[in-house]
Write a protein that holds these residues in place. Structure first.
Motif, mmCIF file in Angstrom:
data_model
loop_
_atom_site.group_PDB
_atom_site.id
_atom_site.type_symbol
_atom_site.label_atom_id
_atom_site.label_comp_id
_atom_site.label_asym_id
_atom_site.label_seq_id
_atom_site.Cartn_x
_atom_site.Cartn_y
_atom_site.Cartn_z
ATOM 1 N N GLN A 77 -19.189 14.946 -25.783
ATOM 2 C CA GLN A 77 -18.355 14.694 -26.960
ATOM 3 C C GLN A 77 -18.154 15.979 -27.756
ATOM 4 N N GLU A 78 -19.198 16.758 -27.954
ATOM 5 C CA GLU A 78 -19.093 18.002 -28.709
ATOM 6 C C GLU A 78 -18.222 19.026 -27.982
ATOM 7 N N ILE A 79 -18.356 19.110 -26.676
ATOM 8 C CA ILE A 79 -17.512 20.030 -25.901
ATOM 9 C C ILE A 79 -16.055 19.599 -25.990
ATOM 10 N N PHE A 80 -15.797 18.300 -25.902
ATOM 11 C CA PHE A 80 -14.419 17.805 -25.994
ATOM 12 C C PHE A 80 -13.801 18.140 -27.346
ATOM 13 N N ILE A 81 -14.545 17.957 -28.417
ATOM 14 C CA ILE A 81 -14.029 18.271 -29.756
ATOM 15 C C ILE A 81 -13.750 19.760 -29.875
ATOM 16 N N GLY A 82 -14.639 20.597 -29.361
ATOM 17 C CA GLY A 82 -14.411 22.039 -29.392
ATOM 18 C C GLY A 82 -13.189 22.451 -28.601
ATOM 19 N N VAL A 83 -12.993 21.834 -27.444
ATOM 20 C CA VAL A 83 -11.815 22.139 -26.624
ATOM 21 C C VAL A 83 -10.539 21.710 -27.346
ATOM 22 N N VAL A 84 -10.558 20.548 -27.985
ATOM 23 C CA VAL A 84 -9.372 20.083 -28.714
ATOM 24 C C VAL A 84 -9.034 21.039 -29.849
ATOM 25 N N LEU A 85 -10.028 21.468 -30.616
ATOM 26 C CA LEU A 85 -9.778 22.382 -31.735
ATOM 27 C C LEU A 85 -9.273 23.737 -31.258
ATOM 28 N N GLY A 86 -9.907 24.285 -30.227
ATOM 29 C CA GLY A 86 -9.487 25.582 -29.707
ATOM 30 C C GLY A 86 -8.128 25.539 -29.042
ATOM 31 N N ALA A 87 -7.871 24.486 -28.277
ATOM 32 C CA ALA A 87 -6.577 24.368 -27.598
ATOM 33 C C ALA A 87 -5.446 24.153 -28.589
ATOM 34 N N SER A 154 -14.635 20.046 -39.331
ATOM 35 C CA SER A 154 -14.583 19.177 -38.156
ATOM 36 C C SER A 154 -15.813 18.295 -38.069
ATOM 37 N N TYR A 155 -16.909 18.722 -38.683
ATOM 38 C CA TYR A 155 -18.111 17.886 -38.679
ATOM 39 C C TYR A 155 -17.997 16.718 -39.651
ATOM 40 N N ARG A 156 -17.104 16.819 -40.611
ATOM 41 C CA ARG A 156 -16.852 15.693 -41.502
ATOM 42 C C ARG A 156 -15.899 14.701 -40.839
ATOM 43 N N ILE A 157 -14.877 15.223 -40.161
ATOM 44 C CA ILE A 157 -13.876 14.359 -39.531
ATOM 45 C C ILE A 157 -14.416 13.742 -38.246
ATOM 46 N N PHE A 158 -14.989 14.582 -37.397
ATOM 47 C CA PHE A 158 -15.552 14.124 -36.119
ATOM 48 C C PHE A 158 -17.071 14.209 -36.225
ATOM 49 N N ALA A 159 -17.670 13.243 -36.872
ATOM 50 C CA ALA A 159 -19.119 13.250 -37.101
ATOM 51 C C ALA A 159 -19.862 13.116 -35.775
ATOM 52 N N PRO A 160 -20.941 13.865 -35.610
ATOM 53 C CA PRO A 160 -21.710 13.811 -34.364
ATOM 54 C C PRO A 160 -22.348 12.445 -34.156
ATOM 55 N N GLY A 161 -22.257 11.949 -32.962
ATOM 56 C CA GLY A 161 -22.889 10.692 -32.607
ATOM 57 C C GLY A 161 -22.094 9.450 -32.935
ATOM 58 N N GLU A 162 -21.024 9.583 -33.674
ATOM 59 C CA GLU A 162 -20.189 8.422 -33.985
ATOM 60 C C GLU A 162 -19.057 8.325 -32.974
ATOM 61 N N LEU A 163 -18.457 7.159 -32.921
ATOM 62 C CA LEU A 163 -17.327 6.956 -32.023
ATOM 63 C C LEU A 163 -16.182 7.851 -32.475
ATOM 64 N N MET A 164 -15.603 8.603 -31.537
ATOM 65 C CA MET A 164 -14.551 9.533 -31.899
ATOM 66 C C MET A 164 -13.286 8.798 -32.305
ATOM 67 N N PRO A 165 -12.692 9.204 -33.431
ATOM 68 C CA PRO A 165 -11.415 8.602 -33.823
ATOM 69 C C PRO A 165 -10.289 9.187 -32.971
ATOM 70 N N THR A 166 -9.983 8.526 -31.865
ATOM 71 C CA THR A 166 -8.999 9.064 -30.939
ATOM 72 C C THR A 166 -7.613 9.138 -31.556
ATOM 73 N N GLY A 167 -7.356 8.322 -32.554
ATOM 74 C CA GLY A 167 -6.068 8.406 -33.241
ATOM 75 C C GLY A 167 -5.918 9.729 -33.964
ATOM 76 N N ASP A 168 -7.009 10.222 -34.587
ATOM 77 C CA ASP A 168 -6.965 11.518 -35.255
ATOM 78 C C ASP A 168 -6.778 12.645 -34.254
ATOM 79 N N VAL A 169 -7.452 12.560 -33.114
ATOM 80 C CA VAL A 169 -7.305 13.582 -32.078
ATOM 81 C C VAL A 169 -5.882 13.575 -31.536
ATOM 82 N N ALA A 170 -5.337 12.387 -31.295
ATOM 83 C CA ALA A 170 -3.975 12.289 -30.777
ATOM 84 C C ALA A 170 -2.962 12.791 -31.805
ATOM 85 N N ALA A 171 -3.173 12.488 -33.073
ATOM 86 C CA ALA A 171 -2.251 12.969 -34.118
ATOM 87 C C ALA A 171 -2.321 14.476 -34.245
#
Length: 178
Positions: A77-87, A154-171
């Motif tokens: 999950q953490e790697i995915f969030i980092g890839v989304v932010l960097g990409a 990003s730690y406030r929006i995508f909190a560690p260990g919680e279900l990722m808000p895929t709508g926020d990632v998609a937006a």
């Protein structure tokens, strides 16, 4: 005198999780993730940012060091969030190269190519100029501080260990690609 070191495994696990997000982001950032930047420098910047951000968000990580499966899920999950932010940052700055290609085609200079130092391959000369200009403006206007601030937020929006808000990632991805 007795020193209690029972907190070290959980602290090391939290360090690795924070490093996974930051490292994935740094490897894809427009200026730091380029092919001509040595991997040791990228690694050093990622480790430095991890040491700065870990104390701020250490309490958000509730790591069970007894089992490996939840830790692997958190790491992915953490790697995915980092890839989304960097990409997202990479795509935003890559729009300058595309704009330069369109401008060059309109001017009849589409055949004039040079090696693009940011991509490591040939690109249209005007696109190369706009890419380098964009990276220069990124640092000249201190926008790179916004990247570090976004990483902290990003730690406030995508909190560690919680279900990722895929709508926020998609937006976020939709806005960046648009």
């Amino acid at each position: 005198m007795r020193v209690d070191l029972t907190f070290l495994p959980a602290y090391a696990a939290a360090f690795m999780l924070v490093f996974a997000r930051i490292g994935a982001m740094v490897m894809l950032l427009p200026t730091l993730g380029e092919a001509n930047i040595p991997a040791r420098i990228k690694l050093g910047i990622a480790l430095l940012l991890t040491m700065i951000i870990l104390p701020l968000h250490r309490a958000a990580f509730h790591v069970d060091t007894q089992s490996l499966a939840p830790m692997a899920v958190l790491m992915a999950q953490e790697i995915f969030i980092g890839v989304v932010l960097g990409a997202t940052a990479r795509v935003t700055l890559s729009a300058l190269a595309v704009a330069g290609s369109v401008i060059a085609q309109q001017l009849g200079l589409g055949f004039v190519t040079a090696v693009d130092p940011t991509q490591g391959q040939q690109g249209v000369l005007i696109g190369n100029f706009l890419s380098i200009l964009g990276m220069t403006l990124l640092f000249a206007t201190d926008t790179h501080h916004l990247v570090i601030s976004a990483l902290n937020e990003s730690y406030r929006i995508f909190a560690p260990g919680e279900l990722m808000p895929t709508g926020d990632v998609a937006a976020l991805a939709t806005r960046a690609f648009a």
